[in-house]
Design a protein around this motif. Structure first.
Motif, PDB file in Angstrom:
ATOM      1  N   ALA A   1       0.762  -1.044   0.076  1.00  0.00           N
ATOM      2  CA  ALA A   1      -0.024   0.097  -0.007  1.00  0.00           C
ATOM      3  C   ALA A   1       0.872   1.062   0.105  1.00  0.00           C
ATOM      4  CB  ALA A   1      -0.864  -0.177   1.073  1.00  0.00           C
ATOM      5  N   ALA A   2       2.046   1.291   0.808  1.00  0.00           N
ATOM      6  CA  ALA A   2       2.924   2.337   0.859  1.00  0.00           C
ATOM      7  C   ALA A   2       3.649   2.729  -0.452  1.00  0.00           C
ATOM      8  CB  ALA A   2       3.816   2.208   1.862  1.00  0.00           C
ATOM      9  N   ASP A   3       3.855   1.816  -1.220  1.00  0.00           N
ATOM     10  CA  ASP A   3       4.644   1.955  -2.234  1.00  0.00           C
ATOM     11  C   ASP A   3       3.613   2.461  -3.665  1.00  0.00           C
ATOM     12  OD1 ASP A   3       7.135   1.536  -1.816  1.00  0.00           O
ATOM     13  OD2 ASP A   3       7.168  -0.616  -2.716  1.00  0.00           O
ATOM     14  N   THR A   4       2.408   1.733  -3.523  1.00  0.00           N
ATOM     15  CA  THR A   4       1.324   2.346  -4.293  1.00  0.00           C
ATOM     16  C   THR A   4       1.042   3.780  -4.030  1.00  0.00           C
ATOM     17  OG1 THR A   4       0.140   0.214  -4.209  1.00  0.00           O
ATOM     18  CG2 THR A   4      -1.096   1.955  -4.896  1.00  0.00           C
ATOM     19  N   VAL A   5       0.977   4.364  -2.801  1.00  0.00           N
ATOM     20  CA  VAL A   5       0.936   5.743  -2.554  1.00  0.00           C
ATOM     21  C   VAL A   5       1.911   6.545  -3.387  1.00  0.00           C
ATOM     22  CG1 VAL A   5       1.164   7.596  -0.866  1.00  0.00           C
ATOM     23  CG2 VAL A   5      -0.401   5.539  -0.540  1.00  0.00           C
ATOM     24  N   ARG A   6       3.404   5.941  -3.210  1.00  0.00           N
ATOM     25  CA  ARG A   6       4.517   6.762  -3.832  1.00  0.00           C
ATOM     26  C   ARG A   6       4.345   6.718  -5.432  1.00  0.00           C
ATOM     27  NH1 ARG A   6       7.029   3.107   0.281  1.00  0.00           N
ATOM     28  NH2 ARG A   6       7.850   4.689   1.841  1.00  0.00           N
ATOM     29  N   ILE A   7       3.796   5.802  -6.083  1.00  0.00           N
ATOM     30  CA  ILE A   7       3.390   5.822  -7.357  1.00  0.00           C
ATOM     31  C   ILE A   7       2.531   6.684  -7.751  1.00  0.00           C
ATOM     32  CG2 ILE A   7       2.442   4.541  -9.400  1.00  0.00           C
ATOM     33  CD1 ILE A   7       3.352   1.741  -7.968  1.00  0.00           C
ATOM     34  N   TYR A   8       1.374   6.968  -6.905  1.00  0.00           N
ATOM     35  CA  TYR A   8       0.577   7.968  -7.260  1.00  0.00           C
ATOM     36  C   TYR A   8       0.847   9.428  -7.177  1.00  0.00           C
ATOM     37  CZ  TYR A   8      -3.507   4.923  -8.450  1.00  0.00           C
ATOM     38  OH  TYR A   8      -4.442   4.077  -8.685  1.00  0.00           O
ATOM     39  N   ARG A   9       1.999   9.394  -5.924  1.00  0.00           N
ATOM     40  CA  ARG A   9       2.345  10.861  -5.664  1.00  0.00           C
ATOM     41  C   ARG A   9       3.396  11.237  -6.806  1.00  0.00           C
ATOM     42  NH1 ARG A   9       4.838  11.482   0.345  1.00  0.00           N
ATOM     43  NH2 ARG A   9       4.514  13.715  -0.143  1.00  0.00           N
ATOM     44  N   TYR A  10       4.102  10.323  -7.341  1.00  0.00           N
ATOM     45  CA  TYR A  10       4.889  10.588  -8.463  1.00  0.00           C
ATOM     46  C   TYR A  10       4.139  10.966  -9.663  1.00  0.00           C
ATOM     47  CZ  TYR A  10       7.190  10.257 -12.552  1.00  0.00           C
ATOM     48  OH  TYR A  10       7.831  10.661 -14.049  1.00  0.00           O
ATOM     49  N   LEU A  11       2.956  10.424  -9.890  1.00  0.00           N
ATOM     50  CA  LEU A  11       2.242  10.698 -10.935  1.00  0.00           C
ATOM     51  C   LEU A  11       1.544  12.276 -10.922  1.00  0.00           C
ATOM     52  CD1 LEU A  11      -0.106   7.474 -11.857  1.00  0.00           C
ATOM     53  CD2 LEU A  11       1.138   8.937 -13.524  1.00  0.00           C
ATOM     54  N   LEU A  12       1.044  12.299  -9.640  1.00  0.00           N
ATOM     55  CA  LEU A  12       0.408  13.851  -9.402  1.00  0.00           C
ATOM     56  C   LEU A  12       1.397  14.735  -9.271  1.00  0.00           C
ATOM     57  CD1 LEU A  12      -2.323  12.296  -7.010  1.00  0.00           C
ATOM     58  CD2 LEU A  12      -2.590  13.096  -9.289  1.00  0.00           C
ATOM     59  N   ASP A  13       2.590  14.659  -8.600  1.00  0.00           N
ATOM     60  CA  ASP A  13       3.420  15.701  -8.271  1.00  0.00           C
ATOM     61  C   ASP A  13       4.611  15.728  -9.067  1.00  0.00           C
ATOM     62  OD1 ASP A  13       1.549  16.270  -6.403  1.00  0.00           O
ATOM     63  OD2 ASP A  13       1.963  15.071  -4.840  1.00  0.00           O
ATOM     64  N   GLN A  14       5.274  14.818  -9.556  1.00  0.00           N
ATOM     65  CA  GLN A  14       6.452  14.885 -10.265  1.00  0.00           C
ATOM     66  C   GLN A  14       6.473  14.362 -11.952  1.00  0.00           C
ATOM     67  OE1 GLN A  14       9.609  12.878  -8.153  1.00  0.00           O
ATOM     68  NE2 GLN A  14       7.998  12.576  -6.271  1.00  0.00           N
ATOM     69  N   ALA A  15       5.489  13.743 -12.117  1.00  0.00           N
ATOM     70  CA  ALA A  15       5.816  13.300 -13.613  1.00  0.00           C
ATOM     71  C   ALA A  15       5.433  14.461 -14.525  1.00  0.00           C
ATOM     72  CB  ALA A  15       4.277  12.083 -13.808  1.00  0.00           C
ATOM     73  N   PRO A  16       5.987  14.346 -15.800  1.00  0.00           N
ATOM     74  CA  PRO A  16       5.693  15.522 -16.642  1.00  0.00           C
ATOM     75  C   PRO A  16       4.256  15.556 -17.000  1.00  0.00           C
ATOM     76  CG  PRO A  16       7.576  14.015 -17.304  1.00  0.00           C
ATOM     77  CD  PRO A  16       6.866  13.398 -16.182  1.00  0.00           C
ATOM     78  N   ALA A  17       3.583  16.762 -17.381  1.00  0.00           N
ATOM     79  CA  ALA A  17       2.320  17.062 -17.348  1.00  0.00           C
ATOM     80  C   ALA A  17       1.855  15.816 -18.525  1.00  0.00           C
ATOM     81  CB  ALA A  17       2.095  18.248 -17.887  1.00  0.00           C
ATOM     82  N   PRO A  18       2.433  15.603 -19.743  1.00  0.00           N
ATOM     83  CA  PRO A  18       1.648  14.560 -20.677  1.00  0.00           C
ATOM     84  C   PRO A  18       1.385  13.304 -20.128  1.00  0.00           C
ATOM     85  CG  PRO A  18       3.287  16.186 -21.746  1.00  0.00           C
ATOM     86  CD  PRO A  18       3.469  16.146 -20.198  1.00  0.00           C
ATOM     87  N   VAL A  19       2.339  12.938 -19.171  1.00  0.00           N
ATOM     88  CA  VAL A  19       2.421  11.630 -18.682  1.00  0.00           C
ATOM     89  C   VAL A  19       1.334  11.664 -17.484  1.00  0.00           C
ATOM     90  CG1 VAL A  19       3.376   9.707 -17.190  1.00  0.00           C
ATOM     91  CG2 VAL A  19       4.785  10.821 -19.142  1.00  0.00           C
ATOM     92  N   ARG A  20       1.258  12.548 -16.700  1.00  0.00           N
ATOM     93  CA  ARG A  20       0.180  12.643 -15.727  1.00  0.00           C
ATOM     94  C   ARG A  20      -1.221  12.927 -16.177  1.00  0.00           C
ATOM     95  NH1 ARG A  20       1.216  17.595 -14.061  1.00  0.00           N
ATOM     96  NH2 ARG A  20      -0.246  18.553 -15.197  1.00  0.00           N
ATOM     97  N   ASP A  21      -1.300  13.635 -17.281  1.00  0.00           N
ATOM     98  CA  ASP A  21      -2.687  13.736 -17.917  1.00  0.00           C
ATOM     99  C   ASP A  21      -3.141  12.531 -18.551  1.00  0.00           C
ATOM    100  OD1 ASP A  21      -2.560  16.417 -16.943  1.00  0.00           O
ATOM    101  OD2 ASP A  21      -2.084  17.234 -18.807  1.00  0.00           O
ATOM    102  N   PHE A  22      -2.183  12.012 -19.056  1.00  0.00           N
ATOM    103  CA  PHE A  22      -2.697  10.573 -19.993  1.00  0.00           C
ATOM    104  C   PHE A  22      -3.062   9.455 -18.920  1.00  0.00           C
ATOM    105  CE2 PHE A  22      -1.684   6.409 -21.976  1.00  0.00           C
ATOM    106  CZ  PHE A  22      -2.482   6.405 -22.818  1.00  0.00           C
ATOM    107  N   VAL A  23      -2.262   9.305 -17.877  1.00  0.00           N
ATOM    108  CA  VAL A  23      -2.473   7.922 -17.200  1.00  0.00           C
ATOM    109  C   VAL A  23      -3.691   8.308 -16.112  1.00  0.00           C
ATOM    110  CG1 VAL A  23      -1.556   6.737 -15.222  1.00  0.00           C
ATOM    111  CG2 VAL A  23      -0.108   7.349 -17.132  1.00  0.00           C
TER     112      VAL A  23
END
Length: 335
Positions: A119-141
């Motif tokens: 569960a903790a690593d899954t939160v890390r994945i979403y935090r990357y997506l929402l706060d660090q990923a390039p906008a096109p990656v975030r928007d697509f996923v």
């Protein structure tokens, strides 16, 4: 390891991005087989080096979209093979700073659903997506996760947990493994046993975000006694999700009632002429917003002309198969 509701094992992590804090945790670092939640890593690995334009060919876009929205197993297997299998996990672990994620057992290298997740690593994945990923990656996923379909490509209803409990401001990437009738590498009925990760019991996971602006990340992983029907696991996971402290989450209004029978159909109108919108997993809790008169349904010893409206389906189910089976549901208002 903490057990819930008679041998249901759970790992929970709920993270409020606005307050930058966890609001609920339970066994956050306990490893579970990922089932289809690993499709998040598959998508991210595919997109990782495609910048700065992040152009995705039409065939890949279609394949990735159905993998994220409808949890398509064939798409996941395609990328697992073409991107190097467990090498995907080996690349993504350091990229995202994951601490307890690992590839599938060496005896089952093609089983992407046997990747170890927490569960903790899954939160890390979403935090990357929402706060660090390039906008096109975030928007697509995230755009695809916000448009998750009611049913997966294998026909399983994937609106348990987050999707059952909260109003539409949510995104989901669900996972299910080991239930009768499921298929593919992520939902295989062959149940080998590997050290560290339970590959035997039925697994059901709900992950995603809740609230305006994806305020809160929710990750709930569960294992159920071997042989548990899908409907029971669906209900137990949803009941657990209802107890969580999820800032920004708005719980859908209505009364939670348990259905009886199997193959119960939800229809667009309170009669058997209405279009079939879906079929309920056997014996699940459903949210009923109101009830209205319609076609008389007789299934001795029960009969009723009242139909409950299920807002999560946008349709009706006869009261014969909801709650106690009385003609009218007590405490539920008329539509």
């Amino acid at each position: 390891m903490k057990l819930l509701r008679g041998c249901v094992t759970a790992g929970v992590a709920v993270f409020d991005r606005q307050a930058n804090t966890f609001t609920d945790v339970l066994n956050p670092d306990l490893q579970f087989r990922s089932a289809s939640v690993v499709k998040l890593l598959i998508a991210l690995d595919y997109l990782w080096n495609r910048g700065p334009e992040y152009d995705v060919p039409a065939a890949d876009r279609a394949r990735l979209e159905v993998m994220l929205r409808s949890s398509d197993d064939d798409a996941a297997s395609y990328y697992w093979e073409h991107l190097g299998g467990a090498d995907i996990v080996d690349r993504m672990v350091p990229r995202l700073g994951l601490t307890h994620t690992a590839g599938p057992p060496a005896t089952h290298p093609g089983f992407w659903g046997y990747v170890a997740f927490t569960a903790a690593d899954t939160v890390r994945i979403y935090r990357y997506l929402l706060d660090q990923a390039p906008a096109p990656v975030r928007d697509f996923v995230m755009g695809n996760l916000h448009q998750a379909t009611r049913f997966g490509s294998d026909g399983f209803d994937q609106y348990f947990g987050i999707a059952s409990v909260f109003d539409p401001a949510f995104s989901i990437k669900q996972g299910w493994s080991g239930f009768a009738g499921s298929s593919g590498f992520g939902t295989d009925r062959a149940k080998p046993v590997a050290a560290g990760v339970d590959l035997t019991r039925e697994a059901l996971h709900t992950t995603g975000t809740v609230g305006t602006g994806d305020r809160t990340i929710v990750a709930v992983f569960t294992l159920h006694p071997d042989g548990t029907p899908y409907g029971k696991a669906y209900t137990d996971l949803t009941r657990l999700t209802r107890t969580l402290n999820v800032p920004g989450g708005v719980m859908s209004a209505g009364s939670w009632l348990t259905t009886t029978g199997s193959g119960v159909r939800v229809r667009s109108a309170p009669n058997t002429s209405g279009a079939i919108l879906g079929t309920l997993p056997s014996g699940v809790d459903v949210l009923v917003a109101c009830q209205r008169k319609g076609q008389l349904i007789e299934a001795p010893p029960r009969s009723s002309e009242w139909w409950g409206y299920l807002p999560k389906y946008g349709g009706y189910v006869t009261n014969v198969y909801v709650g106690s089976g009385g003609p009218k549901l007590p405490g539920v208002p008329d539509c």
